[in-house]
Scaffold this motif. Structure first.
Motif, short mmCIF file in Angstrom:
data_model
loop_
_atom_site.label_atom_id
_atom_site.label_comp_id
_atom_site.label_asym_id
_atom_site.label_seq_id
_atom_site.Cartn_x
_atom_site.Cartn_y
_atom_site.Cartn_z
N UNK A 174 0.87 -1.17 0.00
CA UNK A 174 0.00 0.00 0.00
C UNK A 174 0.90 1.22 0.00
N UNK A 175 0.83 2.01 -1.07
CA UNK A 175 1.59 3.25 -1.13
C UNK A 175 0.66 4.40 -0.80
N UNK A 176 0.97 5.12 0.27
CA UNK A 176 0.20 6.31 0.65
C UNK A 176 0.78 7.47 -0.13
N UNK A 177 0.10 7.86 -1.19
CA UNK A 177 0.65 8.82 -2.14
C UNK A 177 0.24 10.27 -1.91
N UNK A 178 -0.93 10.49 -1.32
CA UNK A 178 -1.37 11.88 -1.16
C UNK A 178 -2.19 12.05 0.11
N UNK A 179 -2.26 13.32 0.54
CA UNK A 179 -3.05 13.72 1.70
C UNK A 179 -3.86 14.95 1.33
N UNK A 180 -4.83 15.29 2.18
CA UNK A 180 -5.66 16.47 1.89
C UNK A 180 -5.27 17.68 2.72
#
Length: 181
Positions: A174-180
């Motif tokens: 699981x690659x966590x690529x972006x946040x808000x």
């Protein structure tokens, strides 16, 4: 020690000698297993310094390492395998190529690291305890998460992480690529 712990391990008290002349065999016409054999040869080379050849065959070999598919055991599923180590032959049997790959990872975990003892280096072989290892995953999802949105990693670090989770038989990254934020 094998990580994760296999379903069953049965030792026979003998050993297989891995040498530079040990051939890695696959069945004729199976390109996926040929790729797995290449992976095994590459990693054995980094551990032992050997250049083990890979070869496709139409017959079951009597010596070396044999990677094969046998879909007769539904308990193994897609990623299960039987790793049978005899005095002259190591056989990895699975229902699918993914299972053979998992068996190769187990085999790589049990190959001993090179000895610093000069006599052992001269022997030019590595001994693997003989026996049978049967393994299949308890859970379908076995993964790791890498947070590249908040922490920066080099391409080499990401590749190394993929190699490590593969070595421990995890099947999801699981690659966590972006946040808000």
């Amino acid at each position: 020690s094998i990580i994760p712990r296999p379903v069953s391990v049965t030792a026979t008290g003998k050993s297989f000698s891995l040498t530079n002349k040990t051939v890695i065999y696959t069945p004729d016409g199976n390109g996926e297993l040929a790729q797995v054999a290449g992976h095994l040869a590459s990693h054995l080379s980094s551990i032992t310094g050997f250049t083990n050849p890979t070869e496709a065959t139409g017959n079951t070999p009597t010596e070396g390492i044999y990677l094969t598919i046998n879909g007769n055991d539904p308990l193994l599923g897609d990623e299960g395998y039987d790793l049978v180590i005899e005095e002259d032959l190591i056989t990895i049997i699975a229902s699918k190529p993914a299972g053979v790959y998992m068996g190769v990872q187990t085999l790589l975990q049990i190959v001993p690291l090179p000895s610093k003892d000069a006599a052992a280096k001269e022997a030019d072989k590595f001994r693997l305890a003989s026996g049978t290892i049967r393994d299949y995953p308890t859970y379908a999802w076995r993964g790791a998460m890498l947070d590249v949105a908040r922490h920066f990693f080099s391409v080499e670090d990401v590749k190394r992480t993929i190699d490590l989770i593969s070595y421990y038989k995890m099947n999801v990254l699981h690659l966590h690529l972006s946040d808000d934020q």
